[in-house]
Enzyme design. Sequence first.
Site, PDB file in Angstrom:
ATOM      1  CE  LYS A 184      -4.331   1.426   2.160  1.00 25.00           C
ATOM      2  NZ  LYS A 184      -5.484   0.866   2.868  1.00 25.00           N
ATOM      3  CD  GLU A 197     -19.062  -1.564   9.203  1.00 23.77           C
ATOM      4  OE1 GLU A 197     -19.268  -2.653   8.609  1.00 23.77           O
ATOM      5  OE2 GLU A 197     -18.190  -0.761   8.830  1.00 23.77           O
ATOM      6  NE  ARG A 234     -22.640  -3.204   4.487  1.00 23.02           N
ATOM      7  CZ  ARG A 234     -21.566  -3.614   3.841  1.00 23.02           C
ATOM      8  NH1 ARG A 234     -20.576  -4.175   4.499  1.00 23.02           N
ATOM      9  NH2 ARG A 234     -21.498  -3.485   2.550  1.00 23.02           N
TER      10      ARG A 234
HETATM   11  C1  LIG Z   1     -18.972  -1.339   5.368  1.00 21.80           C
HETATM   12  C2  LIG Z   1     -17.774  -0.424   5.351  1.00 21.80           C
HETATM   13  N1  LIG Z   1     -17.152  -0.119   6.504  1.00 21.80           N
HETATM   14  C3  LIG Z   1     -16.077   0.698   6.500  1.00 21.80           C
HETATM   15  C4  LIG Z   1     -15.611   1.224   5.332  1.00 21.80           C
HETATM   16  C5  LIG Z   1     -14.460   2.228   5.337  1.00 21.80           C
HETATM   17  N2  LIG Z   1     -13.310   1.736   4.582  1.00 21.80           N
HETATM   18  C6  LIG Z   1     -13.057   2.157   3.328  1.00 21.80           C
HETATM   19  S1  LIG Z   1     -11.724   1.445   2.671  1.00 21.80           S
HETATM   20  C7  LIG Z   1     -11.426   0.572   4.068  1.00 21.80           C
HETATM   21  C8  LIG Z   1     -10.235  -0.328   4.145  1.00 21.80           C
HETATM   22  C9  LIG Z   1     -10.245  -1.313   3.047  1.00 21.80           C
HETATM   23  O1  LIG Z   1      -9.119  -2.125   3.140  1.00 21.80           O
HETATM   24  P1  LIG Z   1      -8.769  -3.106   1.953  1.00 21.80           P
HETATM   25  O2  LIG Z   1     -10.004  -3.761   1.466  1.00 21.80           O
HETATM   26  O3  LIG Z   1      -7.680  -3.989   2.425  1.00 21.80           O
HETATM   27  O4  LIG Z   1      -8.277  -2.151   0.807  1.00 21.80           O
HETATM   28  P2  LIG Z   1      -6.916  -1.313   0.705  1.00 21.80           P
HETATM   29  O5  LIG Z   1      -7.330   0.118   0.874  1.00 21.80           O
HETATM   30  O6  LIG Z   1      -5.983  -1.766   1.791  1.00 21.80           O
HETATM   31  O7  LIG Z   1      -6.395  -1.604  -0.640  1.00 21.80           O
HETATM   32  C10 LIG Z   1     -12.384   0.837   5.040  1.00 21.80           C
HETATM   33  C11 LIG Z   1     -12.425   0.261   6.392  1.00 21.80           C
HETATM   34  C12 LIG Z   1     -16.294   0.881   4.152  1.00 21.80           C
HETATM   35  N3  LIG Z   1     -15.924   1.372   2.958  1.00 21.80           N
HETATM   36  N4  LIG Z   1     -17.349   0.052   4.185  1.00 21.80           N
END
Ligand SMILES: Cc1ncc(C[n+]2csc(CCOP(=O)(O)OP(=O)(O)O)c2C)c(N)n1
Length: 655
Positions: free
Chosen positions: A280, A379, A407
């Site tokens: 990342k 959640e 959610r």
């Molecule tokens: C239901 C929900 N909860 C929280 C989020 C906030 N959120 C957006 S991106 C993310 C992290 C995603 O991590 P990953 O899937 O590993 O993707 P990366 O950014 O590391 O490539 C979070 C927690 C969300 N988008 N949806």
Amino acid sequence: MIIEHIDSPADLRTLSAEDLAVLAAEIREFIVNSVTATGGHLGSNLGAVELTLALHRTFDSPRDVILWDTGHQAYVHKLVTGRRDDFPRLRQAGGLSGYPNRTESEHDWVENSHASTALSYAHGLAKAFELQGVERRVVAVVGDGALTGGMAYEALNNLGHSGTPVLIVLNDNGRSYAPTVSRLSVSLTHLRLNPTYVQARQRIRHLIRELPGVGELAYSGVHGLTSAVREVVTPHTFFEALGVRYAGPIDGHDIAEVEQALANATEWDGPILLHVVTQKGRGYAPAEEDDVQRLHDVKVKSVAAAPPKEPPDTVPTGTPETVTIPPTTFTDAFTRSLLEHAEADPSLVAITAAMPGPTGLLPFEARYPERFIDVGIAEQHAVTAAAGMSMGGLHPVVAVYSTFFSRAFDQANLDVGLHGCPVVFVLDRAGITGDDGPSHHGVLDLVLALSIPGMTVFAPSSAPEVGAMLDEALELEGPSVIRFPKTPAPVVAGGEVGSGLRARRLREGDGSVCILAVGKLVATAVEAAGKLEAEGIDATVWDVRVVSPPDPEMLADAARHGQVLTAEDGMRQGGAGMFLADAMRRAVVDGDAGDGTLLHRQPPPVTVLGVDRVFIPQDKPDRILARFGLDADGLVRSARGAVGAPVLPVADASD
Ligand SMILES: Cc1ncc(C[n+]2csc(CCOP(=O)(O)OP(=O)(O)O)c2C)c(N)n1
């Protein structure tokens, strides 16, 4: 510049390996420049550059479907599908969305942003193609963070059971917002770092490539051999137990390797997961050096300085007496108050769903690691687990964004609400959020929370109110919600804060019109009252503070006015205004004024101001609020209209 010649995925397929390496560097530079100017998701996109190029070279989008879980990492996909020139208006009104968007491109299949949905969309699409006898491949790119969400497991289970051919690309960078919390993620990390596996794999590859004549050909079959090695070094394979074939791990920054693996994986006639390891924030030093979030997302021109690794010094790190700096935001006020309570109450626990930073819990985590719980992007689990914790004698505070509270509505209603568990929900980013578009506005929380029996609903009008409300919420015997926006609001009424479950009357008018304002709209209502006064309309203004149960004194006072206006930054239908109007009507008709007097009178007309029941596109919050008549001028217009409208005759309370 090669990037200037990439207008569609087809343009990628003619490039040499050297050109691709140059293009990847150009894309990184483009994204850093663009996102630092507009704000947006940085780290996630920098990590997905080579993976995206390989996907678009291997698959024939949009005939083949490429789905991006969450969608925040789809900037490179946007770049190579003809949207390069739109980046200066990323996340701006009328501009490029920060997520895939079907109105933008035929390459975007869904408009997402809430995590963990892609595998289910993929299952549905693949099933549809299968039943119609159409040969189209379906690929879902999911992060290790998104894989912590329950929906992803529901989909994996169903995919494995049905055998539907979907290629799942697990983009594993070990990060969610913060480092990903999941046993599965830990196991995957062990696998990718296991020296026996890595060495054996490298030896096999080396040996095969050296074989004269057949080397490169045999190299393509390397996964068969390495998976045999993998079986030896991993005690079990989680995905395969579910019926989903596992391949990898491979280096997600080696385009040739990714392409080879994608090609091999598509040979499998069933669900298959390709484990791709990425970094990342790759290629941008401030992101690579940001230990916690890898610059997951950035505000405009804020990337030069990486976020602090230690708790910021604007929150108390010593005893409560050392706190001298006033809270600047609602989140900051929550952090401070939570730390004070945690010191006094060892049963207090704080829960986040993969967002410890944005919800203000990092200082709590640093000081009370054993009482900090990150459940991952889960959640629903967070809420029911909080119910369990409270049943077991703990005092849980669940900190999530307002939009993600949706959610877990069923869990909040039945698992917490029905059981009367004293769980405190702290909903950040409530109301209009702006740049992230329709899926991120927190306009449903009041509607949802108010429909849960026994739920106390607080809406602080300024940051200092948050502490007073948390004090109260933690004393309650049942569940509560404290909801507030990201943006700070001015402190009204000389900085005084309310207490208990009481509303605050900020301004006493002449009885013609009363404004019941909720949360952020309180400051707006005070401003509007000032403007109305100049026009000869002397309005009363209440800071509702506690939407449920509403303060009977406030209801009785409002009922004595000729007209009542309510104002909130949430959905009008079923929101705070309608709730208060109903409560006032009941109070006056049933005769309970709350102050010992009986009313028995016709309630005054109520004008409910709030957000329309529409999906609201991205724009600046103030502009959106103004569009819905929720700025001071809008409130003035509504008050003027209400006062000018015919008023129903009302009997005096003393009659
Ligand atoms: C239901 C929900 N909860 C929280 C989020 C906030 N959120 C957006 S991106 C993310 C992290 C995603 O991590 P990953 O899937 O590993 O993707 P990366 O950014 O590391 O490539 C979070 C927690 C969300 N988008 N949806």
